[in-house]
Design an enzyme around this catalytic site. Sequence first.
Site, short mmCIF file in Angstrom:
data_model
loop_
_atom_site.label_atom_id
_atom_site.label_comp_id
_atom_site.label_asym_id
_atom_site.label_seq_id
_atom_site.Cartn_x
_atom_site.Cartn_y
_atom_site.Cartn_z
N VAL A 160 0.88 4.49 2.58
CA VAL A 160 1.40 5.06 3.82
C VAL A 160 2.20 4.00 4.60
O VAL A 160 3.23 4.31 5.20
CB VAL A 160 0.26 5.64 4.70
CG1 VAL A 160 0.79 6.14 6.03
CG2 VAL A 160 -0.46 6.76 3.96
N CYS A 161 1.74 2.76 4.55
CA CYS A 161 2.34 1.68 5.33
C CYS A 161 3.86 1.54 5.11
O CYS A 161 4.60 1.48 6.09
CB CYS A 161 1.64 0.36 5.05
SG CYS A 161 -0.11 0.39 5.45
N PRO A 162 4.35 1.52 3.87
CA PRO A 162 5.80 1.36 3.73
C PRO A 162 6.59 2.54 4.28
O PRO A 162 7.71 2.36 4.76
CB PRO A 162 6.02 1.19 2.22
CG PRO A 162 4.78 1.70 1.57
CD PRO A 162 3.67 1.50 2.56
N THR A 184 0.85 -1.19 0.00
CA THR A 184 0.00 0.00 0.00
C THR A 184 0.89 1.24 0.00
O THR A 184 2.02 1.18 -0.45
CB THR A 184 -0.97 -0.03 1.20
OG1 THR A 184 -0.21 -0.17 2.40
CG2 THR A 184 -1.97 -1.16 1.08
N LEU A 191 6.76 1.75 8.09
CA LEU A 191 7.62 0.62 8.41
C LEU A 191 9.08 0.94 8.11
O LEU A 191 9.98 0.51 8.84
CB LEU A 191 7.16 -0.63 7.67
CG LEU A 191 5.75 -1.12 8.00
CD1 LEU A 191 5.48 -2.46 7.33
CD2 LEU A 191 5.48 -1.18 9.47
#
Length: 187
Positions: free
Chosen positions: A46-48, A44, A51
């Site tokens: 925003v997720c990377p 997706t 993380l």
Amino acid sequence: MSLINTKVKPFKATALKNGKFIDVSDADLKGKWSVFVFYPADFTFVCPTELEDLADNYAQFQKLGVEIYSVSTDTHFAHKAWHDTSDAIKKVEYTMIGDPTGAITRNFEVMIEEEGLALRGTFLINPEGDIKLCEIHDNGIGRDASELLRKVKAAQYVASHPGEVCPAKWQEGAETLKPSLDLVGKI
């Protein structure tokens, strides 16, 4: 009811760590500080960024004796594929838990049932297995690892200094407060 000061519920899962699949359970949290970071899904937007930010700060968390666990409702196989194809996720050395049944996500009360995805939830767990911090964001709002580090340091300070509390914007080494009748109305 708030999850603050409640025990982490029992769980078992398969995760990706350092390119290998491992088994993880609530027993692995005992005796150390842990951060659980829930996010909606692999591959997706925003997720990377979140993380990767955690990965860039992972050594600082480790210096504090904190282990990081990222969790989504993807499988551990999806985590491996994402880790192998994304430059941001290649940096991740902490544990990436797969929760395809949503059991862990539901235990932490961040499941979006109609989507089968997690909200952005951040949880700090003390060595006794108690949840000491709980933040839940809308999925459009990314988190900041440096602010989480500050909160971890504050929680660890409070845990090791009974009777003291950390005021707003507290940074390591700054003054704390000792709540008492003498402070009422003077802050």
